[in-house]
Structure formats: structure tokens, C-alpha cells
Motif scaffolding. Structure first.
Motif, PDB file in Angstrom:
ATOM      1  N   PHE A 571       4.234 -24.047   2.205  1.00  0.00           N
ATOM      2  CA  PHE A 571       4.170 -23.283   0.961  1.00  0.00           C
ATOM      3  C   PHE A 571       5.555 -23.205   0.327  1.00  0.00           C
ATOM      4  CE2 PHE A 571       5.138 -20.387   4.381  1.00  0.00           C
ATOM      5  CZ  PHE A 571       6.102 -19.531   3.862  1.00  0.00           C
ATOM      6  N   PRO A 572       5.611 -23.153  -1.020  1.00  0.00           N
ATOM      7  CA  PRO A 572       6.903 -23.031  -1.703  1.00  0.00           C
ATOM      8  C   PRO A 572       7.399 -21.596  -1.691  1.00  0.00           C
ATOM      9  CG  PRO A 572       5.142 -23.151  -3.315  1.00  0.00           C
ATOM     10  CD  PRO A 572       4.496 -23.329  -1.963  1.00  0.00           C
ATOM     11  N   PHE A 573       8.702 -21.436  -1.601  1.00  0.00           N
ATOM     12  CA  PHE A 573       9.302 -20.099  -1.650  1.00  0.00           C
ATOM     13  C   PHE A 573       9.887 -19.892  -3.041  1.00  0.00           C
ATOM     14  CE2 PHE A 573      12.652 -16.977  -1.335  1.00  0.00           C
ATOM     15  CZ  PHE A 573      12.094 -16.005  -0.515  1.00  0.00           C
ATOM     16  N   LYS A 574       9.430 -18.821  -3.707  1.00  0.00           N
ATOM     17  CA  LYS A 574       9.907 -18.514  -5.053  1.00  0.00           C
ATOM     18  C   LYS A 574      10.317 -17.045  -5.124  1.00  0.00           C
ATOM     19  CE  LYS A 574       6.887 -21.944  -7.236  1.00  0.00           C
ATOM     20  NZ  LYS A 574       5.835 -22.183  -8.247  1.00  0.00           N
ATOM     21  N   TRP A 575      11.478 -16.801  -5.730  1.00  0.00           N
ATOM     22  CA  TRP A 575      11.964 -15.433  -5.831  1.00  0.00           C
ATOM     23  C   TRP A 575      11.066 -14.583  -6.727  1.00  0.00           C
ATOM     24  CZ3 TRP A 575      14.883 -13.545  -2.322  1.00  0.00           C
ATOM     25  CH2 TRP A 575      15.820 -14.336  -1.651  1.00  0.00           C
ATOM     26  N   GLU A 576      10.308 -15.223  -7.638  1.00  0.00           N
ATOM     27  CA  GLU A 576       9.366 -14.469  -8.469  1.00  0.00           C
ATOM     28  C   GLU A 576       8.322 -13.765  -7.603  1.00  0.00           C
ATOM     29  OE1 GLU A 576      10.035 -17.662  -8.825  1.00  0.00           O
ATOM     30  OE2 GLU A 576      10.983 -17.910 -10.794  1.00  0.00           O
ATOM     31  N   LYS A 577       7.907 -14.445  -6.528  1.00  0.00           N
ATOM     32  CA  LYS A 577       6.937 -13.839  -5.611  1.00  0.00           C
ATOM     33  C   LYS A 577       7.560 -12.669  -4.851  1.00  0.00           C
ATOM     34  CE  LYS A 577       4.205 -18.055  -4.863  1.00  0.00           C
ATOM     35  NZ  LYS A 577       3.705 -19.020  -3.852  1.00  0.00           N
ATOM     36  N   VAL A 578       8.826 -12.826  -4.493  1.00  0.00           N
ATOM     37  CA  VAL A 578       9.517 -11.745  -3.788  1.00  0.00           C
ATOM     38  C   VAL A 578       9.615 -10.522  -4.694  1.00  0.00           C
ATOM     39  CG1 VAL A 578      11.603 -11.093  -2.528  1.00  0.00           C
ATOM     40  CG2 VAL A 578      10.849 -13.475  -2.516  1.00  0.00           C
ATOM     41  N   LYS A 579       9.906 -10.761  -5.967  1.00  0.00           N
ATOM     42  CA  LYS A 579      10.017  -9.656  -6.925  1.00  0.00           C
ATOM     43  C   LYS A 579       8.697  -8.905  -7.036  1.00  0.00           C
ATOM     44  CE  LYS A 579      11.626  -8.651 -11.610  1.00  0.00           C
ATOM     45  NZ  LYS A 579      12.135  -9.234 -12.888  1.00  0.00           N
ATOM     46  N   ALA A 580       7.585  -9.639  -7.041  1.00  0.00           N
ATOM     47  CA  ALA A 580       6.264  -9.000  -7.104  1.00  0.00           C
ATOM     48  C   ALA A 580       6.015  -8.157  -5.859  1.00  0.00           C
ATOM     49  CB  ALA A 580       5.183 -10.063  -7.259  1.00  0.00           C
ATOM     50  N   LYS A 581       6.447  -8.642  -4.704  1.00  0.00           N
ATOM     51  CA  LYS A 581       6.270  -7.880  -3.465  1.00  0.00           C
ATOM     52  C   LYS A 581       7.129  -6.611  -3.484  1.00  0.00           C
ATOM     53  CE  LYS A 581       3.397 -10.658  -1.335  1.00  0.00           C
ATOM     54  NZ  LYS A 581       3.069 -11.566  -2.442  1.00  0.00           N
ATOM     55  N   LYS A 582       8.319  -6.711  -4.055  1.00  0.00           N
ATOM     56  CA  LYS A 582       9.165  -5.532  -4.159  1.00  0.00           C
ATOM     57  C   LYS A 582       8.509  -4.485  -5.058  1.00  0.00           C
ATOM     58  CE  LYS A 582      13.697  -3.773  -5.421  1.00  0.00           C
ATOM     59  NZ  LYS A 582      14.943  -3.993  -6.175  1.00  0.00           N
ATOM     60  N   THR A 583       7.848  -4.946  -6.108  1.00  0.00           N
ATOM     61  CA  THR A 583       7.138  -4.022  -7.000  1.00  0.00           C
ATOM     62  C   THR A 583       6.052  -3.267  -6.242  1.00  0.00           C
ATOM     63  OG1 THR A 583       7.560  -5.475  -8.891  1.00  0.00           O
ATOM     64  CG2 THR A 583       5.781  -3.871  -9.126  1.00  0.00           C
ATOM     65  N   MET A 584       5.353  -3.966  -5.342  1.00  0.00           N
ATOM     66  CA  MET A 584       4.328  -3.301  -4.548  1.00  0.00           C
ATOM     67  C   MET A 584       4.951  -2.244  -3.637  1.00  0.00           C
ATOM     68  SD  MET A 584       1.385  -4.913  -2.054  1.00  0.00           S
ATOM     69  CE  MET A 584       2.429  -5.221  -0.638  1.00  0.00           C
ATOM     70  N   LEU A 585       6.107  -2.556  -3.056  1.00  0.00           N
ATOM     71  CA  LEU A 585       6.777  -1.584  -2.196  1.00  0.00           C
ATOM     72  C   LEU A 585       7.265  -0.382  -3.008  1.00  0.00           C
ATOM     73  CD1 LEU A 585       8.795  -4.004   0.130  1.00  0.00           C
ATOM     74  CD2 LEU A 585       6.645  -2.830   0.625  1.00  0.00           C
ATOM     75  N   GLN A 586       7.712  -0.635  -4.231  1.00  0.00           N
ATOM     76  CA  GLN A 586       8.101   0.476  -5.099  1.00  0.00           C
ATOM     77  C   GLN A 586       6.905   1.376  -5.378  1.00  0.00           C
ATOM     78  OE1 GLN A 586      11.407   1.180  -6.763  1.00  0.00           O
ATOM     79  NE2 GLN A 586      10.218   3.080  -6.845  1.00  0.00           N
ATOM     80  N   LYS A 587       5.718   0.752  -5.543  1.00  0.00           N
ATOM     81  CA  LYS A 587       4.488   1.523  -5.774  1.00  0.00           C
ATOM     82  C   LYS A 587       4.187   2.413  -4.560  1.00  0.00           C
ATOM     83  CE  LYS A 587       0.523   1.598  -8.390  1.00  0.00           C
ATOM     84  NZ  LYS A 587       0.416   1.715  -9.864  1.00  0.00           N
ATOM     85  N   LEU A 588       4.387   1.868  -3.354  1.00  0.00           N
ATOM     86  CA  LEU A 588       4.185   2.659  -2.135  1.00  0.00           C
ATOM     87  C   LEU A 588       5.198   3.799  -2.067  1.00  0.00           C
ATOM     88  CD1 LEU A 588       2.797   3.050   0.639  1.00  0.00           C
ATOM     89  CD2 LEU A 588       4.479   1.438   1.587  1.00  0.00           C
ATOM     90  N   TRP A 589       6.427   3.497  -2.443  1.00  0.00           N
ATOM     91  CA  TRP A 589       7.487   4.507  -2.461  1.00  0.00           C
ATOM     92  C   TRP A 589       7.135   5.640  -3.438  1.00  0.00           C
ATOM     93  CZ3 TRP A 589      11.642   5.352   0.504  1.00  0.00           C
ATOM     94  CH2 TRP A 589      12.676   6.165   0.024  1.00  0.00           C
ATOM     95  N   ASN A 590       6.650   5.258  -4.627  1.00  0.00           N
ATOM     96  CA  ASN A 590       6.303   6.252  -5.643  1.00  0.00           C
ATOM     97  C   ASN A 590       5.139   7.135  -5.187  1.00  0.00           C
ATOM     98  OD1 ASN A 590       8.260   5.128  -7.245  1.00  0.00           O
ATOM     99  ND2 ASN A 590       6.841   3.973  -8.543  1.00  0.00           N
ATOM    100  N   ALA A 591       4.139   6.520  -4.572  1.00  0.00           N
ATOM    101  CA  ALA A 591       2.986   7.280  -4.101  1.00  0.00           C
ATOM    102  C   ALA A 591       3.406   8.261  -3.009  1.00  0.00           C
ATOM    103  CB  ALA A 591       1.913   6.326  -3.581  1.00  0.00           C
ATOM    104  N   SER A 592       4.270   7.818  -2.120  1.00  0.00           N
ATOM    105  CA  SER A 592       4.750   8.696  -1.043  1.00  0.00           C
ATOM    106  C   SER A 592       5.591   9.831  -1.611  1.00  0.00           C
ATOM    107  CB  SER A 592       5.574   7.876  -0.045  1.00  0.00           C
ATOM    108  OG  SER A 592       4.821   6.789   0.469  1.00  0.00           O
ATOM    109  N   ARG A 593       6.392   9.501  -2.604  1.00  0.00           N
ATOM    110  CA  ARG A 593       7.225  10.513  -3.262  1.00  0.00           C
ATOM    111  C   ARG A 593       6.350  11.556  -3.946  1.00  0.00           C
ATOM    112  NH1 ARG A 593       9.635  10.624  -8.544  1.00  0.00           N
ATOM    113  NH2 ARG A 593      11.583  11.834  -8.564  1.00  0.00           N
TER     114      ARG A 593
END
Length: 803
Positions: A571-593
Motif C-alpha cells: 500500500f502507498p503511504f501518504k501524509w494526507e491519510k495521516v492527517k485524516a487519522k489525526k483528525t479522528m484522534l482530535q475528535k476522540l480528544w474533543n469528545a473526552s474533553r
């Protein structure tokens, strides 16, 4: 109450938890393989010992993420996990760095080896630091091994003595794969075919009785090493020439024309010159017909013993010989071609064509065990199953025994002496580790024939070192108690590129030494490709380092990206995909907050409340489904399924729907909803932890903190939630209605808090469900009034309240 930062800052959190994980307290409680826990089943992971290059590339980051994820999941699952980490320290790349970058001559052996070790340690420090940044936590304390160290070297040498006792090791003279660039012999697994530009020279060989026979060859520089001319006995053109004599052009040497069934009638002219040695076919025919041999290429890839082109490199000699053949009238024609040549492919920084030289080498007999290997490999479970095919194919294709001699310095000395009659004399086990170059043999003369003994000066193939990894970590050589609990190793992790080397050699050596397979399961991951979908290459400019944006994106987001692929697939590695995953983690952070003020000091057990609200009953069904399917996916090593289900469940159901529906109840201090959301969030953290360990540890410590680490929790228990398919189906109706209202607000350019009136069109069942939770929907979606209309097709119409 502690302040909860609005923004998720990966670097700060990661540095904090990496330090905590490396503390002695956490090691003893969480990361230590506990021999005294005999009630717990052991789970042992055999991870790749990477070569110590100093650079942690994306392929390393991938298996590091896989290994750490598996170890963390199995710990939470209740296993006594052993995650060791080794370093493949010895080998040619380090020697070349010391020789050419540090300018230390090999002739100064003691200093050279000292600098090799120093370079190795420096490279390990760099790679280890990068591994830790990714959240990797093996048991560095007791199970970090380096192949150059005394303890490991002793185990390697003992394994060779044991194989010798079993009659599997011998010394013999014969043709070997030789890399002129690296100046060492190679094993079959280290070579492969690459496409190169070349020529076919059509040359007339005069016949002693008159006339000539035309031969097409890609190696005219070896014409002087010709030992016979071979033709197919069924080829009508040459039947009458079999047994006659041909004369080698330029060298005026007489050779016989022989019958050989393997000669292809339709290739070239249908007549071959058998040289020693141009290719594997020459070797087979030479041995079959007991032909003599002569060596015309030296260890550095230069011609010798020709009297014509001595000292020239092979490529230069090829051109010169063709020129001479033309001048003397022997050359018919020359064609430019592209063809496959055998090269040193195991090292991507070499890729040089190999030669076949005659050398005295140490061999391990593999061919005798081919059938046994083909039977036993099926005892190991492969993930994905298709990867077993590549091991089977490799075993089936084996034609040579394993040449383990390497003409280098930085490696494990082969613990034997030999005599001129090719008898081997092993070192004594109590003298290990030993270097025969610096130690006297155990006897004055060969005990078999009485001849003088000479030390084996070569060092062992590096795969000799790494192929005992499963035995070493499980305690085969030193700890029989651990070995009884840890062998066969639970799982081997590795890439597709080393199936024929590390996997095969570990399988073969372990089977030879123990009579058993080394692993229960073999997980073979695919390759991480560049962003353009092709293999990463510095020459292409598509290489990506996992550390390039780790400060910005975070290790957890990188791990999520790497593990979001089916095991075995490239599979190809793209930083755009990493950015999307970080957004999901931010969503988890916001929900926990969001939940932090309600949950921090309000502990309510779900088993002490009875959910009656349909929305609660629905979400518990969704939660049970998510937990069970995620655990099952982890057990199958389908990490991408866990990630996808986490996104679908957490983002689309919990964050977008349930949290919005229960906000008003949180402020009302509803004990039922507090118990439910506390259970859900904690389970989400435990499920996600193996893949994204840093953020989950941080949220857990802030919201729960019952234990020092998420790793001391157990897998979520959802057995108390009764199956309720009706609630699940009703929940889908609620979710659809909520989605339609929000979509309509967006379409009408209304802010979400805008009060609206809603007309719902649907069947009786849908209307009934919505009526049951109408008050919750009104508060959640800011609806002032809902009107219901029977209709076969579900839809909503909204209007601003009061308009």
C-alpha cells in the motif's frame, strides 16, 4: 478540576508516555515477561532483528507498529507477553562504512572490528530512539539482543556444532555464487535475476575434421574457459557431430561435442559452449559429464589466466574478445539484447552481477531435507494464507545446499578447523565462543586422517545468526523452563521480501535442531510503497521517513495509517491519510474533553442501573456489536477492520449521534446515561489502545486512572448486554431521522441551533419509534414541533419555527 487542553498535542503526550513506559516501575508491572506467572499462557512474538543502518525507514515503522499492536492487545487479553527485540549487527554494509567512510583498513583486523562494533552501537542508538518515538515498547531490559555479542555468538556457534553432530555440515570445494563488488560468496537466497543490456555473439568454432559449428553466447569473455560444446541429441542439425572435436577460437584448445538433453534446440543456434563457469547451466553440465574446470575470473571480477585479456574487468574483456574474434574471422554477428542476469539482489545497494568461482566453502546440507520441509511447513498457520505458497515454492525450487562461508571479518566465526582432505574438526562446546583464527584446534592433527589442521578463516552468513532468533528468545540454549513454556513461538512477524531468507532459514534450522516448527503462526506483511504507488527508492525521489512529520502528525496517527491496510497487501503511504487519522484522534480528544466534567468525579457502574430509554438500549446494542467484532478482528490480525469499525462506530454513531442526543441528560445528572457513556468511552479507549497507545493512555489517566496503564485493564465485557435486535433496528430509524433533519438544515442554510418545525413522512413503524423518543429528538435537534404523516418513502420537511 484539572484543565483539559482544547487542542490535542501529540508530541507532548507521546514524550510523556514514552518516558513513563520506559520507567522501571512500568517495566516490572506491565512490560516484563514474568516467569513466575505460570498460570498465564505465554505469548511470544518473534520480531525482525533489523540490520543496524541507523535509519528507520517506513518498512521498519510498519512492522514495529504491528509488533507493538499485537503485544499490547495480547496483554489486555490476558496473556503473559514476551516481546523481544534483536539487532542484526554483523554484515557487509557495516564493513564498507568502516572501510570507506572511516577509512580503517581491513588489514588492521583488531582496530577494524573495534570500529565495526562502535559504528553498530551508534546506529542502534539512532534506530532505537526512532522506534521509541513510534510508541514501540519491547522488553529492552532483558530481551534485547545483538548478534555480535558474546552470549548470542555462543548460541550461534553451538547451533552449528549441533548441526555438525547431526551430519549436516561439511566442507567442500566447488563453484559458489560470488559477488566481485562485495568480494564474498553468497547463498542462493541472496541472488536473483535482474534485467540488463547485453549481447549475443555468434561465433564459429572450427571442427577438427573440417567445417565449423556456430555457437551463440552472451559470455564471449569466457570462451577460453570452454570445456565442451553441448547440443541436444534430438537436434537433427548436430546428430552427426556428437563425439567429434571442436577447436576453441583464439585459444586453439580442443574440446568434445557432447549430447545434452537440457540444451534448447530453438535458443540461439542450438549449440552451447560449456564454460567454467558462466551460469548455473554450465555447473550442471560440468558435474553431469565430469568435465574439467578452469577459472578465468578473479575475486574482484577481473580476468586471469587467458594470456589475452588478463587484468581487464569482465565488461572490458567482453568487448576485447569480440573485437579479436572479429579480427580473426570467427565472429559471425553480434546482437544487442536485454536479458536476465544473476545478481546480488539481497542487497539493494549492490545489485551487481555475480560470477561463479571455485572455492573451499562450508555448507549446510539442505537438499536432503526438502521433502520433510515440504511436509512440516503446513504445521504453521500463515496470515494471509496465500503467503505459504511462496515458502513452498522456494523449498521446491532449491537446487543447492546452503553455502554459509563469507569472506569477511565482521561476523560470527565458523567454529571449525579443516584438513586438506576436507575433514572438519569442531571446536569444543566449553570453549565457545571461539575464533579459530586466534585459537589452537582441539587436536594437533586431523583425528580422521592425521593431516595438519587449518582454521576456517571465513565468518558465517548473517542469516546463520538471525535464523536462531526463535530459539534464542524462547530459551532453547540457556533456559529449559522458559523454553518449555515459550516454544514453538506464538507468532513470527516479517515482510514478504525475506520469506526465502529469514523465514526459510529459521524454519529449516529450528526443524533440524528441535524436530519441531519454530512458530505456531506466521504473519507476513506487505510492503509500504511511496506516495506514487511504487516501491520507495532514493533514485526515484519517493522515499518517505516516518519521522518526517511525526512532531506535527503524531506517532498514533502514523500507526493508524500504517495499520489501516490488509495484512499481506502492499500500500502507498501518504501524509494526507495521516492527517485524516489525526483528525479522528482530535475528535476522540474533543469528545473526552466534553465528557470530562461529567465523568471525572462521577463513577456509576452500568450494572447498577437499568436503561429504559430506547436510545440507550439502541446504543448498547451498537456498542456490543462494535466490541465483539473488534476483538474478533484483533484475533485475526485484521487491524484495518478495527480502525474502520472504530471510525464508523465512534465518529458516526457516538460522536455525531449519541453524544448529541444525551447532552441535555448529562446536565440533568442522569445516572443511567452517565453509566452508559462512561462504559462506552472506557471500552473505546481499551479497544483503540493497541493501535494508538499514547492518546488512549492520556485520556484514560485523566478520565479513569483506575490503574497505571490501559494495559492493566481487561478486554471490554459486554456479555451482560442482552441481545435486542428490535432496539438495534429502531435505532437505525432514529439515526436516519436525525441525519435527515441535519441534512435539511444544511440544505436550507440554517445553523444547527436554529429552532425548526418538522414534518416527517414514513411508515407506521418509523412513526411509532420516533414518537417514543420525541422529547429527546426535540432537545437534540432543536425541534419545536413534529408532525407525522404516513408515507411509504421516508422524508422530512423543515421550516424555521414561527415563520
Amino acid at each position: 478540576m484539572e484543565e483539559w487542553p482544547k487542542h490535542y498535542s501529540p508530541k507532548e503526550i507521546e514524550e510523556k508516555w514514552q518516558k513513563i513506559w520506559l520507567s522501571e516501575e512500568m517495566w516490572k508491572e506491565v512490560f516484563r515477561f514474568k516467569e513466575e506467572e505460570k498460570g498465564k499462557e505465554s505469548f511470544v512474538i518473534d520480531t525482525p532483528p533489523p540490520f543496524t543502518s541507523g535509519e528507520l525507514h517506513m518498512g521498519h515503522a510498519y512492522w514495529v507498529s504491528i509488533a507493538d499492536c499485537i503485544a499490547r492487545f495480547r496483554r489486555i487479553q490476558g496473556y503473559n507477553v514476551l516481546l523481544p527485540q534483536g539487532w542484526d549487527t554483523q554484515g557487509l554494509p557495516t564493513e564498507l562504512k568502516v572501510q570507506y567512510k572511516l577509512r580503517i583498513p581491513k588489514e588492521n583486523r583488531e582496530l577494524f572490528l573495534k570500529k565495526c562494533v562502535e559504528w553498530t552501537e551508534e546506529m542502534i542508538t539512532k534506530m532505537k530512539g526512532a522506534m521509541i518515538r513510534l510508541g514501540y515498547r519491547p522488553e529492552w531490559e532483558r530481551f534485547e539482543y545483538k548478534t555480535y555479542e558474546t552470549t548470542y555468538r555462543k548460541a550461534v556457534q553451538r547451533s552449528l556444532l549441533d548441526m555438525f553432530k547431526a551430519g549436516k555440515i561439511e566442507v567442500r570445494d566447488g563453484p559458489v555464487y560470488w559477488c566481485p563488488k562485495c568480494e564474498t560468496a553468497l547463498a542462493l537466497s541472496e541472488v536473483g535475476y535482474i534485467e540488463r543490456e547485453g549481447i549475443i555473439a555468434h561465433v564459429n568454432f572450427p571442427l577438427k575434421d573440417g567445417g565449423y559449428i556456430t555457437i551463440a553466447t552472451t559470455r564471449p569473455e569466457l570462451i577460453g574457459a570452454t570445456q565442451a560444446v553441448a547440443v541436444n541429441p534430438e537436434d537433427e542439425r548436430y546428430k552427426t557431430l556428437i563425439g567429434k572435436t571442436a577447436i576453441i577460437p583464439l585459444f586453439n584448445k580442443e574440446v568434445k561435442i557432447i549430447a545434452e538433453e537440457s540444451v534448447e534446440k530453438d535458443f540461439g543456434t542450438g549449440a552451447e559452449m560449456i564454460s567454467t563457469y558462466g551460469d548455473p547451466q554450465d555447473i550442471k553440465v560440468k558435474l553431469k559429464h565430469n568435465l574439467p574446470s578452469v577459472e578465468m575470473i578473479d575475486e574482484r571480477g577481473r580476468m586471469k589466466g587467458t594470456g589475452i585479456v588478463d587484468g581487464l574487468k569482465v565488461e572490458e574483456a567482453r568487448k576485447k574478445i569480440v573485437q579479436l574474434l572479429k579480427e580473426k574471422g570467427f565472429l559471425v554477428k553480434v546482437e544487442n539484447i536485454k536479458h536476465n542476469v544473476i545478481a546480488h539482489t539481497e542487497r539493494s545497494d549492490c545489485m551487481s552481477p555475480i560470477e561463479f568461482l571455485t572455492k573451499k566453502q562450508i555448507y549446510i546440507k539442505v537438499l536432503d531435507d526438502k521433502q520433510k520441509l515440504l511436509e512440516k511447513y503446513r504445521s504453521m498457520k500463515f496470515m494471509p494464507q496465500r503467503m505459504s505458497y511462496y515458502l513452498e515454492t522456494w523449498i521446491t525450487s532449491l537446487e543447492w545446499d546452503w553455502d554459509i562461508s563469507r569472506q569477511r571479518l565482521y561476523g560470527t566465526p565458523i567454529p571449525f578447523w579443516y584438513c586438506k582432505n576436507n575433514h572438519l574438526v569442531p571446536a569444543k562446546e566449553e570453549d565457545l565462543p571461539i575464533d579459530p583464527n586466534n585459537s589452537p584446534p582441539p587436536t594437533d592433527r586431523c583425528p580422521i586422517c592425521g593431516e595438519q589442521l587449518y582454521p576456517v578463516k571465513d565468518v558465517a552468513d548473517v542469516w546463520i545468526d538471525s535464523s536462531i532468533s526463535a530459539l534464542y528468545v524462547s530459551g532453547y540454549f540457556t533456559d529449559k523452563e522458559r523454553f518449555s513454556r515459550s516454544f514453538p513461538v506464538s507468532i513470527r512477524l516479517q515482510g514478504t521480501d525475506i520469506i526465502r531468507t529469514w523465514l526459510f532459514y529459521t524454519f529449516f534450522r529450528t526443524l533440524s535442531l528441535t524436530g519441531n516448527v519454530p512458530f505456531r503462526e506466521v504473519l507476513v506483511n506487505g510492503q509500504v510503497l511511496g506516495p506514487d504507488g511504487t516501491r520507495m527508492s532514493k533514485s526515484k525521489g519517493n522515499t518517505v521517513s516516518p519521522l518526517d512529520k511525526i512532531d506535527e502528525m503524531g506517532a498514533d496517527a502514523i500507526r493508524l495509517t500504517l495499520l489501516d491496510a490488509s495484512i499481506g497487501d502492499d500500500f502507498p503511504f501518504k501524509w494526507e491519510k495521516v492527517k485524516a487519522k489525526k483528525t479522528m484522534l482530535q475528535k476522540l480528544w474533543n469528545a473526552s474533553r466534553l465528557l470530562y466534567p461529567f465523568l471525572k468525579d462521577n463513577k456509576v457502574d452500568l450494572d447498577k442501573v437499568r436503561p429504559e430509554n430506547l436510545i440507550d438500549k439502541w446504543i448498547l446494542q451498537e456498542h456490543k456489536k462494535f466490541v465483539l467484532s473488534s476483538i474478533a478482528a484483533y484475533d485475526r490480525y485484521d487491524f484495518y477492520v478495527v480502525i474502520q469499525q472504530f471510525y464508523d462506530y465512534f465518529w458516526e454513531i457516538i460522536a455525531d449521534e449519541y453524544l448529541e442526543m444525551i447532552k441535555h441528560r448529562l446536565f440533568e445528572n442522569d445516572q443511567v446515561v452517565l453509566a452508559i457513556i462512561s462504559k462506552i468511552l472506557k471500552d473505546l479507549i481499551v479497544i483503540l489502545h493497541p493501535i494508538a497507545p499514547h492518546i488512549t493512555e492520556e485520556i484514560y489517566s485523566r478520565l479513569y486512572g483506575d490503574k497505571k496503564s490501559v494495559l492493566l485493564e481487561s478486554l471490554p465485557d459486554v456479555s451482560f448486554i442482552p441481545d435486542d435486535n428490535e432496539a438495534l433496528e429502531k435505532g437505525k430509524i432514529i439515526k436516519r431521522f436525525s441525519s435527515m433533519v441535519r441534512t435539511s438544515k444544511v440544505a436550507n442554510k440554517l445553523a444547527m441551533p436554529t429552532p425548526v418545525d418538522v414534518k416527517f413522512y414514513g411508515d407506521e413503524k418509523s412513526v411509532s419509534v420516533l414518537r417514543e423518543v420525541e422529547e429527546d429528538l426535540k432537545k437534540t435537534l432543536k425541534i419545536e414541533k413534529i408532525e407525522y404523516f404516513n408515507n411509504n418513502e421516508e422524508k422530512v420537511e423543515i421550516s424555521v419555527h414561527g415563520s
